[in-house]
Write a protein that holds these residues in place. Structure first.
Motif, PDB file in Angstrom:
ATOM      1  N   SER A  49     -16.865 -26.187 -11.250  1.00  0.00           N
ATOM      2  CA  SER A  49     -17.603 -27.028 -12.179  1.00  0.00           C
ATOM      3  C   SER A  49     -18.768 -27.712 -11.475  1.00  0.00           C
ATOM      4  N   TYR A  50     -19.495 -28.536 -12.231  1.00  0.00           N
ATOM      5  CA  TYR A  50     -20.640 -29.251 -11.673  1.00  0.00           C
ATOM      6  C   TYR A  50     -20.970 -30.447 -12.567  1.00  0.00           C
ATOM      7  N   PRO A  51     -21.785 -31.382 -12.079  1.00  0.00           N
ATOM      8  CA  PRO A  51     -22.045 -32.612 -12.838  1.00  0.00           C
ATOM      9  C   PRO A  51     -22.985 -32.406 -14.018  1.00  0.00           C
ATOM     10  N   SER A  52     -22.836 -33.297 -14.995  1.00  0.00           N
ATOM     11  CA  SER A  52     -23.728 -33.257 -16.155  1.00  0.00           C
ATOM     12  C   SER A  52     -24.965 -34.112 -15.935  1.00  0.00           C
ATOM     13  N   GLY A  53     -24.845 -35.134 -15.089  1.00  0.00           N
ATOM     14  CA  GLY A  53     -25.967 -36.034 -14.841  1.00  0.00           C
ATOM     15  C   GLY A  53     -26.198 -36.257 -13.363  1.00  0.00           C
ATOM     16  N   ASP A  54     -27.119 -37.152 -13.057  1.00  0.00           N
ATOM     17  CA  ASP A  54     -27.508 -37.423 -11.673  1.00  0.00           C
ATOM     18  C   ASP A  54     -26.470 -38.299 -10.981  1.00  0.00           C
ATOM     19  N   LEU A  55     -25.879 -37.770  -9.909  1.00  0.00           N
ATOM     20  CA  LEU A  55     -24.895 -38.517  -9.124  1.00  0.00           C
ATOM     21  C   LEU A  55     -25.364 -38.713  -7.680  1.00  0.00           C
ATOM     22  N   THR A  56     -26.641 -38.529  -7.441  1.00  0.00           N
ATOM     23  CA  THR A  56     -27.148 -38.602  -6.070  1.00  0.00           C
ATOM     24  C   THR A  56     -26.902 -39.975  -5.435  1.00  0.00           C
ATOM     25  N   ALA A  57     -26.865 -41.027  -6.250  1.00  0.00           N
ATOM     26  CA  ALA A  57     -26.647 -42.374  -5.720  1.00  0.00           C
ATOM     27  C   ALA A  57     -25.219 -42.856  -5.973  1.00  0.00           C
ATOM     28  N   ALA A  58     -24.311 -41.944  -6.290  1.00  0.00           N
ATOM     29  CA  ALA A  58     -22.930 -42.330  -6.583  1.00  0.00           C
ATOM     30  C   ALA A  58     -22.287 -43.004  -5.370  1.00  0.00           C
ATOM     31  N   PRO A  59     -21.527 -44.074  -5.585  1.00  0.00           N
ATOM     32  CA  PRO A  59     -20.896 -44.789  -4.477  1.00  0.00           C
ATOM     33  C   PRO A  59     -19.590 -44.149  -4.012  1.00  0.00           C
ATOM     34  N   PHE A  60     -19.193 -43.043  -4.627  1.00  0.00           N
ATOM     35  CA  PHE A  60     -17.934 -42.382  -4.288  1.00  0.00           C
ATOM     36  C   PHE A  60     -18.204 -40.974  -3.747  1.00  0.00           C
ATOM     37  N   PRO A  61     -17.273 -40.429  -2.951  1.00  0.00           N
ATOM     38  CA  PRO A  61     -17.441 -39.072  -2.414  1.00  0.00           C
ATOM     39  C   PRO A  61     -17.149 -38.010  -3.473  1.00  0.00           C
ATOM     40  N   VAL A  62     -17.672 -36.824  -3.240  1.00  0.00           N
ATOM     41  CA  VAL A  62     -17.510 -35.720  -4.187  1.00  0.00           C
ATOM     42  C   VAL A  62     -17.041 -34.467  -3.458  1.00  0.00           C
ATOM     43  N   LEU A  63     -16.071 -33.793  -4.051  1.00  0.00           N
ATOM     44  CA  LEU A  63     -15.566 -32.516  -3.539  1.00  0.00           C
ATOM     45  C   LEU A  63     -15.783 -31.450  -4.599  1.00  0.00           C
ATOM     46  N   SER A  64     -16.303 -30.295  -4.184  1.00  0.00           N
ATOM     47  CA  SER A  64     -16.529 -29.186  -5.105  1.00  0.00           C
ATOM     48  C   SER A  64     -15.845 -27.934  -4.576  1.00  0.00           C
ATOM     49  N   LEU A  65     -14.921 -27.382  -5.365  1.00  0.00           N
ATOM     50  CA  LEU A  65     -14.210 -26.156  -5.010  1.00  0.00           C
ATOM     51  C   LEU A  65     -14.551 -25.057  -6.008  1.00  0.00           C
ATOM     52  N   TYR A  66     -14.701 -23.840  -5.517  1.00  0.00           N
ATOM     53  CA  TYR A  66     -14.904 -22.707  -6.422  1.00  0.00           C
ATOM     54  C   TYR A  66     -14.409 -21.435  -5.740  1.00  0.00           C
ATOM     55  N   GLY A  67     -14.041 -20.457  -6.547  1.00  0.00           N
ATOM     56  CA  GLY A  67     -13.568 -19.181  -6.022  1.00  0.00           C
ATOM     57  C   GLY A  67     -14.700 -18.199  -5.809  1.00  0.00           C
ATOM     58  N   SER A  68     -14.606 -17.425  -4.742  1.00  0.00           N
ATOM     59  CA  SER A  68     -15.672 -16.461  -4.443  1.00  0.00           C
ATOM     60  C   SER A  68     -15.784 -15.372  -5.501  1.00  0.00           C
ATOM     61  N   GLU A  69     -14.698 -15.106  -6.238  1.00  0.00           N
ATOM     62  CA  GLU A  69     -14.709 -14.046  -7.246  1.00  0.00           C
ATOM     63  C   GLU A  69     -14.879 -14.590  -8.662  1.00  0.00           C
ATOM     64  N   ASP A  70     -15.272 -15.832  -8.769  1.00  0.00           N
ATOM     65  CA  ASP A  70     -15.467 -16.465 -10.080  1.00  0.00           C
ATOM     66  C   ASP A  70     -16.702 -15.869 -10.761  1.00  0.00           C
ATOM     67  N   GLU A  71     -16.495 -15.254 -11.917  1.00  0.00           N
ATOM     68  CA  GLU A  71     -17.615 -14.701 -12.678  1.00  0.00           C
ATOM     69  C   GLU A  71     -17.788 -15.407 -14.018  1.00  0.00           C
ATOM     70  N   VAL A  72     -17.032 -16.488 -14.227  1.00  0.00           N
ATOM     71  CA  VAL A  72     -17.209 -17.317 -15.416  1.00  0.00           C
ATOM     72  C   VAL A  72     -18.199 -18.438 -15.128  1.00  0.00           C
ATOM     73  N   LEU A  73     -18.078 -19.022 -13.958  1.00  0.00           N
ATOM     74  CA  LEU A  73     -18.987 -20.089 -13.541  1.00  0.00           C
ATOM     75  C   LEU A  73     -20.418 -19.565 -13.471  1.00  0.00           C
ATOM     76  N   ASN A  74     -21.323 -20.243 -14.143  1.00  0.00           N
ATOM     77  CA  ASN A  74     -22.738 -19.881 -14.110  1.00  0.00           C
ATOM     78  C   ASN A  74     -23.317 -20.339 -12.775  1.00  0.00           C
ATOM     79  N   ARG A  75     -23.512 -19.402 -11.876  1.00  0.00           N
ATOM     80  CA  ARG A  75     -23.915 -19.773 -10.530  1.00  0.00           C
ATOM     81  C   ARG A  75     -25.321 -20.360 -10.478  1.00  0.00           C
ATOM     82  N   GLU A  76     -26.196 -19.920 -11.351  1.00  0.00           N
ATOM     83  CA  GLU A  76     -27.546 -20.491 -11.366  1.00  0.00           C
ATOM     84  C   GLU A  76     -27.488 -21.968 -11.750  1.00  0.00           C
ATOM     85  N   SER A  77     -26.729 -22.280 -12.801  1.00  0.00           N
ATOM     86  CA  SER A  77     -26.567 -23.677 -13.227  1.00  0.00           C
ATOM     87  C   SER A  77     -25.832 -24.476 -12.161  1.00  0.00           C
ATOM     88  N   TYR A  78     -24.830 -23.843 -11.542  1.00  0.00           N
ATOM     89  CA  TYR A  78     -24.069 -24.503 -10.483  1.00  0.00           C
ATOM     90  C   TYR A  78     -24.985 -24.879  -9.324  1.00  0.00           C
TER      91      TYR A  78
END
Length: 252
Positions: free
Chosen positions: A162-191
């Motif tokens: 997944s990915y954010p809907s809005g701007d989180l560049t100044a977020a005060p909390f940490p962010v973790l992003s996990l994705y599978g290498s064979e994921d073909e549902v996730l829109n990689r360009e949008s990601y």
């Protein structure tokens, strides 16, 4: 005569509008009732035992470690058109790491209809001091929306395919992003574009061999790639990444 013609014209318009409403409503209910359901393994993981107590309401499912009073918890938003029960194996494993884990049951299995579900859960589980928001696919997008609006209530944000809907560049909390290498549902360009909305120090982990659906247990998802690892392996790697992420944040 002219008055009758006008009345007939208005009547036809009203009938046409009524038909459109009926068709649209029928299409909507057909769409939302065609959703991914939990597998037998996922249902089995919903059973309480000596280590985990599972409670279920109309709005959520809670996984609580027995004999513990966790100060850290995860609120999980399911993927679009996936029932909450499908994530039981993953969430149970997180609870076994001494975290209180709550998955929200979304209206029509779509998180867009209750992006603020976390607020009610936080109020009900007031013993938890640090809440992490997590979500799969569409659920992650909506979890990020809540986190952005309630940044002072969130200790961290976790994206699964997944990915954010809005701007989180100044977020005060940490962010973790996990994705599978064979994921073909996730829109990689949008990601890829959305990564510019994350804090510069966010953590990204590719699960080699994983796909989109195996974060949950609901079978193969339409359009997804073929995983070269099992769902159990993908979920175990996810649990390790998430618990490490939380542990690192705890030490800071």
């Amino acid at each position: 005569m002219e008055k009758n013609r006008k009345s007939n014209w208005i009547r036809k318009i009203l009938i046409g509008l009524a038909l459109l409403i009926v068709i649209a409503a029928g299409a909507f209910f057909w769409y939302v009732n065609d959703y991914y359901q939990a597998t037998a393994d996922a249902i089995e993981a919903l059973q309480s035992d000596g280590s985990i107590t599972i409670t279920e309401t109309e709005d959520a499912i809670t996984f609580a470690p027995n004999g513990e009073n966790p100060e850290e918890g995860i609120i999980f938003y399911p993927g679009g058109k996936v029932e909450a029960e499908a994530y039981a194996p993953l969430l149970r494993s997180l609870a076994e790491a001494d975290l209180l884990v709550v998955v929200a049951k979304m209206p029509f299995h779509l998180a867009v209809f209750d992006a603020n579900a976390a607020e009610t859960i936080m109020e009900q589980e007031d013993s938890v001091q640090d809440w992490y928001l997590a979500g799969h696919s569409l659920g992650g997008v909506m979890a990020s929306s809540f986190a952005a609006d309630q940044a002072d209530e969130v200790a961290g944000l976790i994206f699964l395919a997944s990915y954010p809907s809005g701007d989180l560049t100044a977020a005060p909390f940490p962010v973790l992003s996990l994705y599978g290498s064979e994921d073909e549902v996730l829109n990689r360009e949008s990601y890829d574009e959305a990564q510019r909305k994350l804090p510069a120090d966010y953590t990204e982990i590719e699960l080699v061999g994983g796909n989109h659906a195996q974060f949950g247990d609901y079978g193969m998802q339409a359009g997804d790639g073929t995983a070269s690892i099992s769902a159990e392996q993908q979920q175990q790697q996810s649990v390790e990444a998430i618990t490490t992420f939380i542990g690192n944040n705890r030490q800071q």
